[in-house]
Enzyme design. Structure first.
Site, PDB file in Angstrom:
ATOM      1  N   TYR A   1       0.395 144.274  33.059  1.00  0.00           N
ATOM      2  CA  TYR A   1       0.475 142.924  33.613  1.00  0.00           C
ATOM      3  C   TYR A   1      -0.564 142.011  32.961  1.00  0.00           C
ATOM      4  O   TYR A   1      -1.729 142.343  32.833  1.00  0.00           O
ATOM      5  CB  TYR A   1       0.259 142.926  35.129  1.00  0.00           C
ATOM      6  CG  TYR A   1       0.274 141.522  35.711  1.00  0.00           C
ATOM      7  CD1 TYR A   1       1.462 140.804  35.784  1.00  0.00           C
ATOM      8  CD2 TYR A   1      -0.893 140.898  36.120  1.00  0.00           C
ATOM      9  CE1 TYR A   1       1.489 139.507  36.273  1.00  0.00           C
ATOM     10  CE2 TYR A   1      -0.883 139.601  36.625  1.00  0.00           C
ATOM     11  CZ  TYR A   1       0.315 138.916  36.684  1.00  0.00           C
ATOM     12  OH  TYR A   1       0.340 137.631  37.153  1.00  0.00           O
TER      13      TYR A   1
ATOM     14  N   GLY B   1       3.366 136.320  37.772  1.00  0.00           N
ATOM     15  CA  GLY B   1       3.857 136.024  39.114  1.00  0.00           C
ATOM     16  C   GLY B   1       5.174 136.726  39.384  1.00  0.00           C
ATOM     17  O   GLY B   1       5.321 137.930  39.166  1.00  0.00           O
TER      18      GLY B   1
ATOM     19  N   HIS C   1       1.674 125.547  33.602  1.00  0.00           N
ATOM     20  CA  HIS C   1       0.843 125.502  34.807  1.00  0.00           C
ATOM     21  C   HIS C   1       0.015 124.218  34.885  1.00  0.00           C
ATOM     22  O   HIS C   1      -0.537 123.907  35.937  1.00  0.00           O
ATOM     23  CB  HIS C   1      -0.075 126.719  34.861  1.00  0.00           C
ATOM     24  CG  HIS C   1       0.630 127.990  35.246  1.00  0.00           C
ATOM     25  ND1 HIS C   1       1.843 128.376  34.714  1.00  0.00           N
ATOM     26  CD2 HIS C   1       0.289 128.986  36.114  1.00  0.00           C
ATOM     27  CE1 HIS C   1       2.207 129.535  35.234  1.00  0.00           C
ATOM     28  NE2 HIS C   1       1.281 129.930  36.086  1.00  0.00           N
TER      29      HIS C   1
ATOM     30  N   ASN D   1      -7.082 131.976  36.326  1.00  0.00           N
ATOM     31  CA  ASN D   1      -7.054 132.778  37.543  1.00  0.00           C
ATOM     32  C   ASN D   1      -8.400 132.795  38.246  1.00  0.00           C
ATOM     33  O   ASN D   1      -9.141 133.759  38.143  1.00  0.00           O
ATOM     34  CB  ASN D   1      -6.662 134.216  37.178  1.00  0.00           C
ATOM     35  CG  ASN D   1      -5.449 134.689  37.940  1.00  0.00           C
ATOM     36  OD1 ASN D   1      -5.236 134.297  39.073  1.00  0.00           O
ATOM     37  ND2 ASN D   1      -4.656 135.527  37.309  1.00  0.00           N
TER      38      ASN D   1
ATOM     39  N   ARG E   1     -31.678 114.400  73.265  1.00  0.00           N
ATOM     40  CA  ARG E   1     -32.367 115.634  73.653  1.00  0.00           C
ATOM     41  C   ARG E   1     -31.848 116.858  72.906  1.00  0.00           C
ATOM     42  O   ARG E   1     -32.600 117.806  72.635  1.00  0.00           O
ATOM     43  CB  ARG E   1     -32.214 115.819  75.168  1.00  0.00           C
ATOM     44  CG  ARG E   1     -32.966 116.991  75.724  1.00  0.00           C
ATOM     45  CD  ARG E   1     -32.960 117.073  77.249  1.00  0.00           C
ATOM     46  NE  ARG E   1     -31.965 116.287  77.923  1.00  0.00           N
ATOM     47  CZ  ARG E   1     -31.151 116.764  78.878  1.00  0.00           C
ATOM     48  NH1 ARG E   1     -31.193 118.042  79.222  1.00  0.00           N
ATOM     49  NH2 ARG E   1     -30.296 115.971  79.486  1.00  0.00           N
TER      50      ARG E   1
END
Length: 516
Positions: free
Chosen positions: A56, A63, A86, A199, A287
């Site tokens: 891969y 994807g 992309h 990535n 306060r």
């Protein structure tokens, strides 16, 4: 080593280095160890690329398309194509400092030696940053899972000499022209390199680091403005005693109480509860300032822990392991960063809210214990700071909307392969708006509180030395004091810049000593 040079090694980076590169133009060098690690991991990737079995990111698609084995003659095209396809962002450009942080943090991961990228790709990234070239990156395109894909792709496109980028003179030109003008050769991507450049959680992480730097300043500034408001309202500083905070030992609470106590040291305005307007206790917004400010400080500390872990991480998929394996993983998922980005938006909104409540109290003659309505010079003829509080209230209202978490959402993508995403980029983008708004909100309280303190001085009460220093510095910065109505926006803008640049803190520290 030159103080303006950041050396990128194999073990991550620091928040200080991110800010130095992103905001201050620090130069970048790759360490010898990083170059060696890059070369060693590249040998592993080249060996895997030569094998017939699909790996891969090396010899497959990406994807939902990861099942296709890519032949050697198409792999360079595959890497170019993933960057081009992309780089699909839309909308306005994001800020230069965000893009520089994005690129620097991607370089940090690449230099770890876990990505399989060649040394020349890392060096080109450093060269582009050092040349002041900033890729055009758009607001929309990241879901915060598989990293900040579209933003990082636009940066990788510039390394390839494609797309648009901004030069050091601020002019947007074709990236190829800018690279040529600075003697930088475009990279020719090889196996795994396109994927490795895309990535990561680098965009959301860079924005987290810068938000933390800004919020540290704003929280100290808010401690100072809270002290000024307490003083102007003739409140009691007894609630700031360290022994009271020691019995509820949240660290940030004690820090905020100590900051306020040091600002109020020597004040002639505190402790007037039994004068003309008897009261047993101050309102919560006065306060409980240390409790609210302190809880926010503790949240910042937790966010800084998460940021530190991420800065030490190598975020990529797949990764090259020291034993030579190349393994897929889910480390690119932005959930850890997204959560703390949302946490910070929540505490920033609450800090803004309590600041606004004190401002409103200063302006209300029924609750201000002797201050004129709206701190006006001649109430009725003058409106004073009435509408400054409207502006502050509008900012607080938007802060509440920005506090709605992005990370609670997820929208599936990539044909259901990426079926749970972090939305971390979106969380970071809204946090940047929230931080900007918070600076304005703190500035309005400062402007009101300093005017109120000056009015008290005119009534014969002596403010604390630190308060006097804050008033003098703010007036010197262009935000004027009490008087008839005038065009108010420039005064508020001057107060905003004064707070945002850390000048409020710098003004009081010569009196108080260093504040946390």
């Amino acid at each position: 080593m030159d103080m303006h040079t950041v050396v990128v090694g194999t073990s991550g980076t620091t928040a200080e280095d991110v800010v130095a590169v992103a905001r201050h133009g620090a130069r970048i060098e790759l360490s010898t160890a990083a170059v060696d690690a890059l070369a060693a991991s590249r040998l592993i990737v080249d060996a895997l690329a030569a094998k017939p079995e699909p790996v891969y990111g090396v010899s497959t698609g990406f994807g939902a398309l990861a099942s296709r084995h890519i032949s050697p003659e198409l792999r360079a095209q595959l890497q170019r194509n993933i960057v081009r396809s992309h780089a699909a962002g839309m909308g306005p450009r994001v800020e230069r400092e965000v893009v520089r942080a994005l690129m620097f943090l991607r370089l940090k991961t690449v230099a770890s030696g876990h990505t399989g990228v060649r040394p020349e790709v890392a060096q080109t990234t450093a060269d582009v940053l050092n040349a002041g070239i900033t890729p055009v990156v758009h607001e929309y395109g990241s879901l915060g899972c598989s990293g900040d894909l579209a933003p990082l792709s636009h940066c990788a496109l510039t390394l390839m000499g494609e797309g648009d980028a901004e030069g050091p003179d601020g002019t947007v030109r074709p990236a190829g022209e800018l690279l040529a003008a600075h003697g930088i050769a475009p990279v020719e991507l090889r196996e795994k390199e396109g994927l490795a450049l895309l990535n990561g959680t680098d965009g959301m992480l860079g924005m987290l680091v810068m938000a933390l730097a800004d919020l540290r300043n704003l929280y100290t500034s808010a401690d100072i403005t809270a002290a000024l408001s307490l003083e102007a309202l003739l409140g009691t500083d007894k609630v700031l005693a360290p022994e009271l905070h020691a019995i509820r030992p949240h660290p940030g609470q004690g820090v905020s109480a100590d900051n306020m106590l040091r600002v109020l040291a020597g004040s002639g305005l505190t402790g007037h509860h039994q004068d003309d307007a008897p009261r047993v206790q101050d309102a919560y917004s006065v306060r409980c300032a240390p409790q609210v400010n302190g809880a926010g400080r503790d949240t910042l500390d937790y966010a800084a822990v998460v940021a530190g872990r991420e800065l030490a991480s190598s975020v990529d998929n797949p990764v090259v392991l020291p034993d030579g394996r190349v393994e897929s993983n889910g480390n690119f998922h932005g959930a850890p960063v997204a959560y703390v980005l949302d946490f910070l938006a929540i505490v920033a909104a609450d800090l803004g809210s309590i600041c606004e409540r004190r401002t409103d109290r200063l302006l209300d003659k029924n609750r201000s214990h002797g201050l004129p309505p709206f701190l006006a010079h001649d109430a009725g003829v003058d409106s004073g700071l009435m509408i400054a509080q409207y502006t502050q209230a509008a900012l607080v209202s938007e802060m509440k909307r920005l506090a709605v978490p992005a990370s609670a959402d997820s929208i599936p993508s990539s044909a259901m392969q990426e079926d749970h995403v972090s939305m971390g980029w979106s969380a970071a983008r809204k946090l940047r708006t929230a931080v900007d708004n918070l600076a304005r909100i703190v500035a309005v309280e400062l402007y009101a509180a300093t005017r109120a303190v000056e009015i008290r001085a005119a009534q014969g009460l002596t403010p604390a030395p630190a308060s006097q220093a804050a008033v003098a510095a703010l007036r010197a910065a262009g935000a004027q004091g009490p008087g008839p109505d005038r065009f108010l926006a420039p005064d508020l803008a001057a107060a905003d810049t004064f707070v945002r640049e850390g000048r409020l803190v710098a003004a009081v520290e010569p009196v108080t000593g260093p504040l946390a």
